[in-house]
Motif scaffolding. Structure first.
Motif, PDB file in Angstrom:
ATOM      1  N   ASN A 106     -47.218  29.109   3.111  1.00 51.08           N
ATOM      2  CA  ASN A 106     -46.984  30.686   2.571  1.00 51.08           C
ATOM      3  C   ASN A 106     -46.263  30.554   1.334  1.00 51.08           C
ATOM      4  OD1 ASN A 106     -46.597  31.207   5.865  1.00 51.08           O
ATOM      5  ND2 ASN A 106     -48.585  31.947   4.772  1.00 51.08           N
TER       6      ASN A 106
ATOM      7  N   ALA B 156     -39.947  35.732   5.103  1.00 49.61           N
ATOM      8  CA  ALA B 156     -40.202  35.605   6.550  1.00 49.61           C
ATOM      9  C   ALA B 156     -38.982  35.531   7.479  1.00 49.61           C
ATOM     10  CB  ALA B 156     -40.966  34.286   6.581  1.00 49.61           C
TER      11      ALA B 156
ATOM     12  N   GLN C 152     -36.693  41.768   5.835  1.00 46.58           N
ATOM     13  CA  GLN C 152     -37.968  41.174   5.489  1.00 46.58           C
ATOM     14  C   GLN C 152     -38.918  42.380   5.194  1.00 46.58           C
ATOM     15  OE1 GLN C 152     -40.478  38.563   8.165  1.00 46.58           O
ATOM     16  NE2 GLN C 152     -41.480  40.600   8.324  1.00 46.58           N
TER      17      GLN C 152
ATOM     18  N   THR D  33     -43.868  28.341   6.799  1.00 45.28           N
ATOM     19  CA  THR D  33     -43.874  29.286   5.934  1.00 45.28           C
ATOM     20  C   THR D  33     -43.754  28.965   4.576  1.00 45.28           C
ATOM     21  OG1 THR D  33     -43.131  31.745   5.709  1.00 45.28           O
ATOM     22  CG2 THR D  33     -41.274  30.097   6.172  1.00 45.28           C
ATOM     23  N   ARG D  34     -43.059  27.668   4.562  1.00 42.80           N
ATOM     24  CA  ARG D  34     -42.857  27.268   3.169  1.00 42.80           C
ATOM     25  C   ARG D  34     -44.124  26.264   2.659  1.00 42.80           C
ATOM     26  NH1 ARG D  34     -41.536  27.838  -0.570  1.00 42.80           N
ATOM     27  NH2 ARG D  34     -41.017  25.558  -1.378  1.00 42.80           N
TER      28      ARG D  34
ATOM     29  N   ARG E 246     -42.207  36.667  -0.957  1.00 39.70           N
ATOM     30  CA  ARG E 246     -42.865  36.368   0.482  1.00 39.70           C
ATOM     31  C   ARG E 246     -41.721  36.091   1.137  1.00 39.70           C
ATOM     32  NH1 ARG E 246     -45.118  34.563  -3.641  1.00 39.70           N
ATOM     33  NH2 ARG E 246     -44.039  32.579  -3.630  1.00 39.70           N
TER      34      ARG E 246
ATOM     35  N   ALA F 137     -43.119  30.732   0.902  1.00 36.48           N
ATOM     36  CA  ALA F 137     -42.158  31.771   1.131  1.00 36.48           C
ATOM     37  C   ALA F 137     -40.924  31.573   0.423  1.00 36.48           C
ATOM     38  CB  ALA F 137     -41.616  31.822   2.586  1.00 36.48           C
TER      39      ALA F 137
ATOM     40  N   GLU G  55     -41.402  27.372  12.399  1.00 34.70           N
ATOM     41  CA  GLU G  55     -41.618  28.725  11.374  1.00 34.70           C
ATOM     42  C   GLU G  55     -41.273  28.261  10.061  1.00 34.70           C
ATOM     43  OE1 GLU G  55     -41.345  32.209  14.773  1.00 34.70           O
ATOM     44  OE2 GLU G  55     -39.489  31.591  13.360  1.00 34.70           O
TER      45      GLU G  55
END
Length: 147
Positions: free
Chosen positions: A102, A87, A75, A98-99, A85, A104, A94
């Protein structure tokens, strides 16, 4: 329809989990770019993290998957790239957040910290979740090099 392409890589510690995730992705119909390692011989995780990150940055793959002992090293290395990005994921919650929040683009896993079933569930959630945009896009823009 062209299958979604995913870049996958990891070090020697991540190889057993990488193999499980890789097979699941193939079985689900994804196209893979495997950057290695495919051996239990000791290697340096940054080499593989950079290869996956570069593949995603170049648009050759939509997402990346990285695996090392804890997920932390890959990471850190992947996040050195401006367009990445990454994670570490330990749960579907999570993965979804995170998608969604963020955007990710690389999912990282620790073969020594996360079991295969949890990792498979988290990876499915990661790939099935869309970025929500809106207020999250404003925050994401602040992560850009000149944000």
């Amino acid at each position: 329809m062209t299958p979604l392409t995913i870049a996958i890589g990891g070090d020697h510690a991540g190889l057993p989990l990488k193999t499980v995730l890789q097979q699941a992705l193939v079985d689900a119909g994804y196209s893979l770019i495997d950057v290695g390692t495919n051996s239990a011989d000791s290697v340096d995780y940054p080499d593989f993290a950079h290869r996956v990150a570069e593949t995603v940055e170049a648009g050759q793959a939509r997402f990346g998957v990285l695996v090392c002992g804890t997920g932390i090293g890959v990471q850190i290395a992947a996040n050195r790239h401006a367009a990445i990005r990454a994670a570490v994921l330990h749960s579907t919650t999570e993965a979804r957040l995170t998608r969604a929040h963020n955007d990710a683009n690389i999912a990282c896993f620790g073969a020594r910290t996360t079991g295969p079933e949890v990792a498979l569930d988290a990876l499915r959630a990661f790939l099935d979740t869309e970025f929500e945009g809106g207020r999250h896009a404003r925050r994401l823009a602040k992560l850009a090099p000149n944000g």
